[in-house]
Design an enzyme around this catalytic site. Structure first.
Site, PDB file in Angstrom:
ATOM      1  CD  GLN A 196      -2.949  -6.557  -5.907  1.00 53.01           C
ATOM      2  OE1 GLN A 196      -3.298  -5.505  -6.422  1.00 53.01           O
ATOM      3  NE2 GLN A 196      -3.520  -7.036  -4.822  1.00 53.01           N
ATOM      4  N   GLY A 197       0.948  -9.467  -7.192  1.00 56.68           N
ATOM      5  CA  GLY A 197       1.771 -10.106  -6.165  1.00 56.68           C
ATOM      6  C   GLY A 197       2.034  -9.166  -5.009  1.00 56.68           C
ATOM      7  CB  SER A 213      -1.143 -11.059   0.186  1.00 51.43           C
ATOM      8  OG  SER A 213      -2.137 -10.078   0.314  1.00 51.43           O
ATOM      9  CB  SER A 273      -6.715 -13.260  -7.725  1.00 56.83           C
ATOM     10  OG  SER A 273      -7.234 -13.167  -6.426  1.00 56.83           O
ATOM     11  CD  GLU A 277     -11.421   2.247 -11.011  1.00 55.15           C
ATOM     12  OE1 GLU A 277     -12.631   1.941 -10.985  1.00 55.15           O
ATOM     13  OE2 GLU A 277     -10.996   3.199 -11.670  1.00 55.15           O
ATOM     14  CG  ASN A 297     -15.596  -5.567   5.927  1.00 52.74           C
ATOM     15  OD1 ASN A 297     -14.982  -5.304   4.884  1.00 52.74           O
ATOM     16  ND2 ASN A 297     -16.896  -5.772   5.946  1.00 52.74           N
ATOM     17  CD  GLU A 298     -13.049  -7.461  10.950  1.00 51.76           C
ATOM     18  OE1 GLU A 298     -12.409  -7.833   9.934  1.00 51.76           O
ATOM     19  OE2 GLU A 298     -14.254  -7.695  11.106  1.00 51.76           O
TER      20      GLU A 298
END
Lengths: 402, 406
Positions: free
Chosen positions: A126-127, A129, A161, A244, A388-389
């Site tokens: 996945q490109g 970021s 990744s 998902e 998470n923020e």
């Protein structure tokens, strides 16, 4: 409300367990129970076994080669897979780009890519970021300029990744910089062997390789690799990211890790007895287990709530946040359970992704391997997929209306 | 599985919500707190609306419901901070009787409770028995024509409103033996029974029940002599789940009350909801509330299993998790309200007090966590044992049935 599990679902679960036990190769399972990223070959072998059974893509509709299992059955299947040590599938392909292709892609794209995903002939990355587009993804700058029947791509992706193992990348690229950021993004499929594309490994604090930087220097991509319409890529990405959410809690993974932790705690000795019998340590395990039981029921609630139900937003918002925290806590506690050997760096001797190829294997028990690596790598779980923020911002805004 | 309310469940929830909205406003509740901390009229309404039998199947003498229906009512009562003894009477008292009483006793005792005529609460806990359900030191000595009970039951929720108690007492064995625990029906006005009333942090009445040679006839014994502990544990589990449901109602109320407050209260020229530190705190409160609700559902599912170990495990897990989550939400709700939250004049402090009550009543979070740890280990051992037994059986089967194919 009625919380009894349908006997037919129980039977399904038993059937899946039996299938996995009979078909998952022993050496693949052994490596799967370790904390390292699965090897390309293990993922491929297992995916092909599942695909031969017709279960290559359990979250896809049957018309595209998936199965029409209920969300609950998909979850039960995942629980059984993880419990048996099956390697994590190519999630980029099966959970992310696959649904985008069969929902928004052309017939030619479906024919070209979906069978190769199902049979693990091609791996994906996945490109999304970029160095300056993390949580603020829409500010991405990698640009694609139309030149005849090709796009010319220049720029850089990061935190990609499995880019070092992937055959294809699905990327968000800027095709219009004159409009507001979200409105000028397109969704492009890029061959990783394209001239001008280079991959630089980034070793993470587990001394392992799973993320990379990817550089594009005038990379030419056929225009037919554009998914859907030009400049509509942001909406496809949003579709992909919400697809998902029930799985984002990663309960099956944490469940499996917790079982491993209990096995360790049963044999590691502290003060002359198994550390599982130490009251303070037992309480820590119990707290984790209790939190996981609550999260598992939150997942079941999400799986059984219709998409248009107003309550869905609130309950599903907790999954990623708490799921990520639990993944960290269980691996931290596993390291603690192992005592000082928990701090010893075990090279992933059966993988290929060690930073230090010559690192010696510590003289510790077999079961000690992998946990430190997980604990280090999992610092990322509360960062990737929306830190998470950011999750808290989303909850405050969309659920609480603050 | 189905997580949406059936039409009947929705009607029950609506009826409870309507009642508390109409009758249980902050001022109306304060009026009760200045008086008996209980309304006989409300209790009659609970009966009239069918809530006292809502959690019982028809065979059990109720209206076709189960633990889920009990929780629906308890959640609304928790949201309103109701003071009446729903959990100790309609849940624990009734469950203990149903599990232990003879057919004839059930017929005689259950109906008056669900019709609201009799308030009969479970009296089991003792001061030295913290964390140990089998701890029963109250003695029941056989007499010529029945039993004489002596000892003290502590912190009996709703006891001052009760006309009768289901009392656990030891008819044989040592203080913590599983065998030898019996249940007795004890009238509040019986001789040798002293009720010492006081009130708890959340405003509800509790009492100690002091038994001094309280003389009971033989038919006060409920069911079999000496074998009541399973029934007591079942009743306690139903009661714990009901408390958890109360807590979820109170958490939900505190969460949204705080949200509304942040949207209206201004400081530094802006409303408080614009501060990200407060937004994130509220997001965590929502997460805790949703996980608590999820855990409540898990406990309710466990109440319907036939496996007592699984039931006890999941209920203990729920009490541990919801007790802490309730404290988190309640304490932060007070904090985000600022000084007014610490007063008797604002409902948020009262919500906090109900959550503080649930957190420590019938075993604090760590008590339940420790039990859960022990039972979880036991379940894992049973599981391993079961698997080994099954594997052994399979091997046997192969030897018997496949001499040819092997």
């Amino acid at each position: 409300m009625d919380f009894k599990l349908d006997p037919a679902d129980e039977a399904f679960r038993a059937e899946m367990r039996a299938f996995i036990r009979a078909n998952l190769p022993e050496d693949v399972a052994r490596r799967g129970r370790r904390g390292y990223h699965p090897t390309h070959d293990d993922v491929q072998r297992w995916q092909r076994i599942l695909n031969a059974q017709g279960w290559g893509a359990i979250n896809w509709p049957a018309e595209h080669g998936g199965v029409d299992w209920s969300p609950l059955r998909r979850f039960l299947f995942q629980m059984e897979l993880k419990a048996a040590g099956a390697p994590v599938e190519d999630q980029s392909a099966l959970e992310l780009v696959g649904p985008v292709i069969y929902t928004f892609g052309s017939q030619a794209q479906k024919d070209r890519y979906l069978p190769a995903i199902l049979n693990a002939d091609e791996f994906w990355c996945q490109g999304f970021s970029e160095p300056n587009a993390g949580s603020d993804l829409a500010s991405l700058r990698t640009r694609a300029v139309r030149d005849g029947d090709e796009f010319v791509v220049d720029g850089q992706k990061i935190w990609t990744s499995e880019a070092h193992k992937a055959d294809m990348m699905f990327a968000l690229v800027r095709t219009n910089s004159e409009v507001k950021p979200q409105a000028g993004i397109s969704f492009l499929l890029i061959d990783m062997k394209s001239p001008g594309l280079t991959v630089r490994p980034i070793y993470t604090i587990n001394e392992g390789l799973s993320v990379n930087e990817v550089f594009f220097d005038s990379v030419r991509v056929p225009a037919e690799n554009l998914v859907g319409e030009e400049n509509r890529g942001w909406s496809y990405a949003k579709f992909l990211l919400t697809n998902e959410r029930a799985m984002s809690a990663e309960v099956p993974h944490t469940h499996h890790d917790l079982e491993l932790l209990k096995d360790i705690a049963a044999v590691e000795i502290l003060n002359g007895r198994p550390i599982a019998e130490d009251p303070l340590f037992a309480a820590k395990i119990a707290k984790l287990e209790v939190d996981l039981l609550a999260l598992e029921y939150a997942v079941l609630r999400v799986l059984h709530t219709p998409e248009d139900d107003a309550s869905l937003n609130a309950v599903s918002s907790v999954l990623k946040l708490r799921g990520a925290e639990l993944r960290q806590r269980v691996s931290e506690l596993s390291v603690e359970a192992l005592g000082e050997y928990g701090l010893a760096v075990f090279p992933d001797v059966e993988g290929q992704d060690n930073m230090d190829k010559l690192a010696p294997v510590p003289p510790a028990p077999d079961y000690a391997a992998g946990h430190l690596s997980k604990a280090m790598f999992r610092r990322a779980t509360t960062i990737y997929g929306g830190a998470n923020e950011i999750q808290r911002n989303i909850i405050a805004k969309t659920v609480l209306g603050l | 599985m189905d997580f949406s309310l059936s039409p009947e469940q929705q009607a029950l929830k609506d009826s409870a919500a309507r009642f508390v909205e109409r009758e249980y406003g902050f001022e109306a509740r304060n009026a009760l707190l200045r008086g008996d901390r209980f309304s006989a009229q409300h209790w009659a309404t609970f009966a009239e609306l069918g809530w006292l039998g809502a959690g019982l199947s028809e065979e059990e003498g109720g209206f076709g419901g189960g633990p889920i229906e009990t929780a629906i009512v308890a959640e609304e009562l928790g949201r309103a901070l109701a003071l009446e003894p729903f959990a100790p009477c309609a849940v624990m008292g009734v469950r203990a009787l149903l599990a232990q009483a003879s057919e004839a006793q059930r017929e005689a005792l259950i109906e008056p409770i669900i019709s609201g005529e009799s308030i009969c609460v479970l009296a089991h806990g003792e001061r030295a028995g913290r964390g140990e359900d089998a701890h029963v030191a109250v003695k029941a000595a056989k007499s010529n024509d029945g039993y004489k009970l002596s000892g003290r039951k502590c912190f009996v929720l709703g006891g001052p409103h009760a006309d009768a108690f289901v009392v656990s007492a030891r008819t044989s064995g040592q203080t913590t033996d599983r065998r030898g625990v019996s249940l007795f029906l004890v009238a509040a006005d019986a001789q040798g029974v002293d009720i010492v009333p006081y009130h708890g942090v959340d405003g509800r009445m509790v009492c100690d029940l002091v038994l001094d040679q309280a003389a009971l006839s033989a038919d006060a014994l409920i069911g079999e002599e000496g074998g009541a502990l399973d029934a007591v544990e079942l009743a306690l589990d139903h009661g714990l789940a009901s408390l958890c449901a109360e807590a979820v109602g109170a958490m939900d109320a505190a969460l949204w009350m705080t949200r509304d407050y942040l949207q209206t209260r201004s400081q530094f020229g802006v409303t408080l909801n614009t501060f990200q530190a407060l937004q994130h705190r509220m997001a965590d409160m929502l997460v805790e509330t949703e996980l608590a609700r999820s855990m409540l559902y898990r406990a309710l599912a466990a109440l319907e299993t036939d496996d007592p170990l699984k039931r006890r495990m999941d209920v203990a897990a729920a009490k541990a998790q919801i007790g802490e989550a309730g404290h988190f939400v309640g304490a932060w709700a007070v904090q985000l309200h600022g000084a007014i939250g610490t007063t008797e004049e604002h409902p948020v402090g009262h919500l906090y007090k109900r959550l503080a009550f649930v957190r420590n009543f019938m075993g604090a979070s760590d008590v339940h966590l420790a039990r859960f740890a022990a039972w979880s280990a036991e379940a894992k051992a049973q599981d391993a044992h079961g698997q080994a037994a099954r594997a052994g059986r399979k091997a046997d089967d192969r030897r018997r049935t496949s001499p040819v194919s092997d």
